[in-house]
Design a protein around this motif. Structure first.
Motif, mmCIF file in Angstrom:
data_model
loop_
_atom_site.group_PDB
_atom_site.id
_atom_site.type_symbol
_atom_site.label_atom_id
_atom_site.label_comp_id
_atom_site.label_asym_id
_atom_site.label_seq_id
_atom_site.Cartn_x
_atom_site.Cartn_y
_atom_site.Cartn_z
ATOM 1 N N TYR A 11 1.261 14.478 0.262
ATOM 2 C CA TYR A 11 1.250 14.433 1.723
ATOM 3 C C TYR A 11 1.642 13.074 2.271
ATOM 4 C CZ TYR A 11 -1.248 18.864 1.463
ATOM 5 O OH TYR A 11 -1.595 20.173 1.204
ATOM 6 N N SER A 12 1.390 11.998 1.532
ATOM 7 C CA SER A 12 1.757 10.664 2.005
ATOM 8 C C SER A 12 2.002 9.761 0.811
ATOM 9 C CB SER A 12 0.662 10.075 2.906
ATOM 10 O OG SER A 12 -0.540 9.893 2.170
ATOM 11 N N MET A 13 2.828 8.727 1.038
ATOM 12 C CA MET A 13 3.176 7.802 -0.037
ATOM 13 C C MET A 13 3.330 6.398 0.538
ATOM 14 S SD MET A 13 6.140 9.887 -2.121
ATOM 15 C CE MET A 13 7.250 9.844 -0.712
ATOM 16 N N PHE A 14 3.058 5.376 -0.275
ATOM 17 C CA PHE A 14 3.463 4.012 0.049
ATOM 18 C C PHE A 14 3.507 3.211 -1.243
ATOM 19 C CE2 PHE A 14 -1.199 3.730 0.701
ATOM 20 C CZ PHE A 14 -1.498 2.699 -0.178
ATOM 21 N N GLY B 171 7.305 13.901 2.228
ATOM 22 C CA GLY B 171 7.433 12.461 2.369
ATOM 23 C C GLY B 171 8.653 11.925 1.657
ATOM 24 N N LEU B 172 9.252 10.868 2.209
ATOM 25 C CA LEU B 172 10.360 10.149 1.588
ATOM 26 C C LEU B 172 10.028 8.663 1.631
ATOM 27 C CD1 LEU B 172 13.360 12.014 3.243
ATOM 28 C CD2 LEU B 172 12.841 12.029 0.793
ATOM 29 N N LEU B 173 10.291 7.937 0.527
ATOM 30 C CA LEU B 173 9.902 6.530 0.449
ATOM 31 C C LEU B 173 10.871 5.776 -0.452
ATOM 32 C CD1 LEU B 173 7.704 4.285 0.955
ATOM 33 C CD2 LEU B 173 6.692 5.035 -1.221
ATOM 34 N N TRP B 174 11.346 4.626 0.045
ATOM 35 C CA TRP B 174 12.179 3.754 -0.777
ATOM 36 C C TRP B 174 11.306 2.797 -1.583
ATOM 37 C CZ3 TRP B 174 17.166 4.342 -1.759
ATOM 38 C CH2 TRP B 174 17.956 5.063 -0.860
ATOM 39 N N SER B 175 11.645 2.641 -2.863
ATOM 40 C CA SER B 175 11.049 1.632 -3.723
ATOM 41 C C SER B 175 12.203 0.854 -4.345
ATOM 42 C CB SER B 175 10.186 2.279 -4.821
ATOM 43 O OG SER B 175 9.741 1.297 -5.739
ATOM 44 N N PRO C 218 15.818 0.141 -4.932
ATOM 45 C CA PRO C 218 16.995 0.997 -4.777
ATOM 46 C C PRO C 218 16.711 2.479 -5.001
ATOM 47 C CG PRO C 218 17.022 -0.014 -6.944
ATOM 48 C CD PRO C 218 15.813 -0.564 -6.229
ATOM 49 N N LYS C 219 15.464 2.837 -5.320
ATOM 50 C CA LYS C 219 15.134 4.221 -5.635
ATOM 51 C C LYS C 219 14.463 4.906 -4.447
ATOM 52 C CE LYS C 219 14.653 3.768 -10.669
ATOM 53 N NZ LYS C 219 13.752 3.956 -11.815
ATOM 54 N N LEU C 220 14.904 6.134 -4.179
ATOM 55 C CA LEU C 220 14.305 6.941 -3.123
ATOM 56 C C LEU C 220 13.430 8.014 -3.753
ATOM 57 C CD1 LEU C 220 14.130 7.757 -0.126
ATOM 58 C CD2 LEU C 220 16.106 9.245 -0.529
ATOM 59 N N TYR C 221 12.160 8.047 -3.342
ATOM 60 C CA TYR C 221 11.218 9.033 -3.863
ATOM 61 C C TYR C 221 10.945 10.105 -2.813
ATOM 62 C CZ TYR C 221 10.230 6.021 -7.849
ATOM 63 O OH TYR C 221 10.352 5.276 -9.001
ATOM 64 N N ALA C 222 10.722 11.310 -3.293
ATOM 65 C CA ALA C 222 10.405 12.441 -2.430
ATOM 66 C C ALA C 222 9.110 13.087 -2.910
ATOM 67 C CB ALA C 222 11.532 13.472 -2.442
ATOM 68 N N GLY C 223 8.157 13.253 -1.989
ATOM 69 C CA GLY C 223 6.912 13.953 -2.293
ATOM 70 C C GLY C 223 7.036 15.399 -1.873
ATOM 71 N N ILE C 224 6.839 16.326 -2.813
ATOM 72 C CA ILE C 224 7.128 17.742 -2.591
ATOM 73 C C ILE C 224 5.828 18.553 -2.553
ATOM 74 C CG2 ILE C 224 8.534 19.702 -3.344
ATOM 75 C CD1 ILE C 224 10.157 17.209 -2.784
ATOM 76 N N GLY C 225 5.796 19.547 -1.691
ATOM 77 C CA GLY C 225 4.658 20.433 -1.644
ATOM 78 C C GLY C 225 4.571 21.311 -2.882
ATOM 79 N N GLY C 226 3.526 21.125 -3.684
ATOM 80 C CA GLY C 226 3.303 21.938 -4.872
ATOM 81 C C GLY C 226 4.137 21.581 -6.087
ATOM 82 N N GLN C 227 5.020 20.568 -5.971
ATOM 83 C CA GLN C 227 5.910 20.234 -7.077
ATOM 84 C C GLN C 227 5.868 18.761 -7.461
ATOM 85 O OE1 GLN C 227 7.260 22.646 -8.683
ATOM 86 N NE2 GLN C 227 6.879 24.275 -7.188
ATOM 87 N N GLY C 228 4.964 17.990 -6.877
ATOM 88 C CA GLY C 228 4.813 16.603 -7.275
ATOM 89 C C GLY C 228 5.809 15.669 -6.627
ATOM 90 N N MET C 229 6.400 14.778 -7.434
ATOM 91 C CA MET C 229 7.279 13.747 -6.917
ATOM 92 C C MET C 229 8.598 13.708 -7.684
ATOM 93 S SD MET C 229 6.387 9.731 -6.205
ATOM 94 C CE MET C 229 5.047 10.194 -5.096
ATOM 95 N N PHE C 230 9.684 13.435 -6.940
ATOM 96 C CA PHE C 230 11.019 13.303 -7.513
ATOM 97 C C PHE C 230 11.647 11.996 -7.026
ATOM 98 C CE2 PHE C 230 10.101 17.694 -7.900
ATOM 99 C CZ PHE C 230 10.935 18.239 -8.865
ATOM 100 N N TYR C 231 12.649 11.485 -7.784
ATOM 101 C CA TYR C 231 13.408 10.362 -7.252
ATOM 102 C C TYR C 231 14.893 10.666 -7.357
ATOM 103 C CZ TYR C 231 15.242 8.014 -11.476
ATOM 104 O OH TYR C 231 15.948 7.701 -12.602
ATOM 105 N N TRP C 232 15.642 10.075 -6.411
ATOM 106 C CA TRP C 232 17.070 10.329 -6.294
ATOM 107 C C TRP C 232 17.849 9.416 -7.234
ATOM 108 C CZ3 TRP C 232 20.402 13.784 -4.745
ATOM 109 C CH2 TRP C 232 21.725 13.435 -4.514
ATOM 110 N N ASN C 233 18.642 10.017 -8.111
ATOM 111 C CA ASN C 233 19.517 9.281 -9.013
ATOM 112 C C ASN C 233 20.909 9.237 -8.402
ATOM 113 O OD1 ASN C 233 21.236 8.395 -11.034
ATOM 114 N ND2 ASN C 233 20.189 9.509 -12.663
ATOM 115 N N PRO C 234 21.314 8.109 -7.804
ATOM 116 C CA PRO C 234 22.603 8.075 -7.111
ATOM 117 C C PRO C 234 23.795 8.219 -8.056
ATOM 118 C CG PRO C 234 21.634 5.875 -7.211
ATOM 119 C CD PRO C 234 20.600 6.830 -7.712
#
Length: 393
Positions: free
Chosen positions: A215-218, A174-178, A180-196
């Motif tokens: 599996y899903s985010m909002f 999953g990918l989700l904007w919050s 200006p931050k973009l979050y990524a949901g990873i299989g087996g590794q939790g969640m990350f966010y993109w530091n531009p």
């Protein structure tokens, strides 16, 4: 002794100069049309899957689980490791270096030393399984997540570059904007966010514990970020530094999909193999709404859509709307509601289903995710064919 040859290459400037990659015997070279041979490298696992000779007569080979090796004047370099599963073929560039075809990640460009150059040259990731798609914040930009990382496109999906620095290997479900931050949901590794600023991903899943396959985010209008995981429903209000588990009233299940009512930030649904559950207090408590085994839930403002193993069901205030079209026996992998109907991604391609029936739009690969951008372009994430783009108007 017999040799299992996996690939063979001819010098583009000299027919006498040959090279072969082999199973169990590594890399070999001949300068007399194959009459005599010299072993350039055996390798740790004795397996070279692909070989090529450049326009400068240098030999390059890929050694499985080791990396690219370049040989000049009969001497092989140390392997340069890469983060890809396997290489199927290598061809020389007319200028210098090579192109390498990867098993499930498209094409990469190599320099004269055998190192992978920045960026991809696959113009669509034609051998990549795409699990998530979102628009970027720049005009015509897209982000997507596949089974190994994340990609970015600045030209509406025509070309892509890899952006997974800082990510731990895992499927980007999953990918989700919050903001200006973009979050990524990873299989087996939790969640990350993109530091531009640092152009890298930062880990925000440490507090998720063992419920770390997302599996899903909002995100609600109040700024609460929810994640549906294999261990229930979690939320965070500080960008993932701390996580709460409000799903104690949910039964055990290995997969949770989430949907939010945009008109009511505390009203949300959670669906899994344990059924469909509703919360009216922001996820603090849940009640069973519908029995069944569900793989995905979406709410488009009017209809609550439920995807199960056997089809798609739409629930509205006037009763139940069921998509019953058999789609030639193809199982539904994803869906995207529209005003005029619903797009259905199946194990073979893409369908449009409306009141008049179902019509096949494209066939070629399983469709795992869909995104309709502001310009009316439909971007389809596939299993094995990368991202495909279709005009809808």
């Amino acid at each position: 002794e017999k040799m299992y040859v996996t690939d063979i290459a001819v010098d583009p400037n000299d027919d006498n100069h040959l090279a072969v990659a082999s199973k169990a015997h590594g890399l070999w070279e001949s300068n007399d049309r194959g009459i005599t041979w010299k072993q350039l490298r055996l390798g740790r696992y004795h397996l070279a899957s692909a070989v090529s000779i450049g326009y400068d007569s240098a030999v390059v080979a890929y050694f499985t689980n080791e990396g690219f090796v370049v040989a000049r004047n009969g001497r092989a370099s140390r392997p340069i490791p890469i983060g890809y599963k396997s290489v199927n073929a290598i061809v020389p560039k007319a200028s210098s270096g090579w192109y390498a075809a990867l098993d499930d990640d498209g094409v990469v460009e190599l320099d004269v030393k055998g190192a992978v150059m920045a960026g991809r040259r696959n113009s669509g990731m034609d051998a990549t399984s795409i699990y998530s798609l979102v628009e970027g914040q720049e005009a015509d930009s897209l982000w997507c997540g596949d089974g190994n990382g994340a990609y970015y496109s600045s030209d509406a999906g025509r070309t892509w570059v890899r952006r997974d620095k800082g990510l731990i290997v895992g499927a980007v479900n999953g990918l989700l904007w919050s903001g200006p931050k973009l979050y990524a949901g990873i299989g087996g590794q939790g969640m990350f966010y993109w530091n531009p600023e640092g152009e890298r991903w930062e880990d925000r899943g440490q507090g998720m514990g063992t419920a770390n396959t997302v599996y899903s985010m909002f995100i609600t209008t109040e700024g609460r970020l929810f994640a549906g995981t294999e261990g229930g429903v979690l939320w965070t209000e500080d960008g993932g530094k701390r996580w709460a588990r409000p799903s104690v009233s949910l039964p055990y299940s290995t997969f949770w999909s989430l949907a939010l009512d945009p008109e009511s930030p505390k009203r949300l649904w959670a669906a899994s193999g344990a059924g469909l559950y509703l919360s009216v207090d922001g996820g603090d408590s849940w009640t069973l709404e519908r029995e069944g085994k569900f793989l995905e839930v979406q709410f488009d403002g009017d209809i609550l859509w439920l995807r199960g193993a056997t089809g798609l069901v739409g629930l509205n205030g006037n009763g139940e709307v069921t998509i019953t079209h058999e789609l030639e026996g193809e199982k539904i992998k994803s869906f995207f509601p529209l005003k005029e109907g619903v797009l259905l991604g199946t194990v073979k391609g893409l369908w449009m289903s409306d009141a008049s029936g179902a019509k096949r739009l494209w066939e070629g690969a399983p469709v795992l995710t869909m995104l309709l951008d502001d310009d009316g372009l439909l971007h389809v994430g596939t299993d094995g064919k990368g991202v495909k783009t279709f005009k809808t108007r």
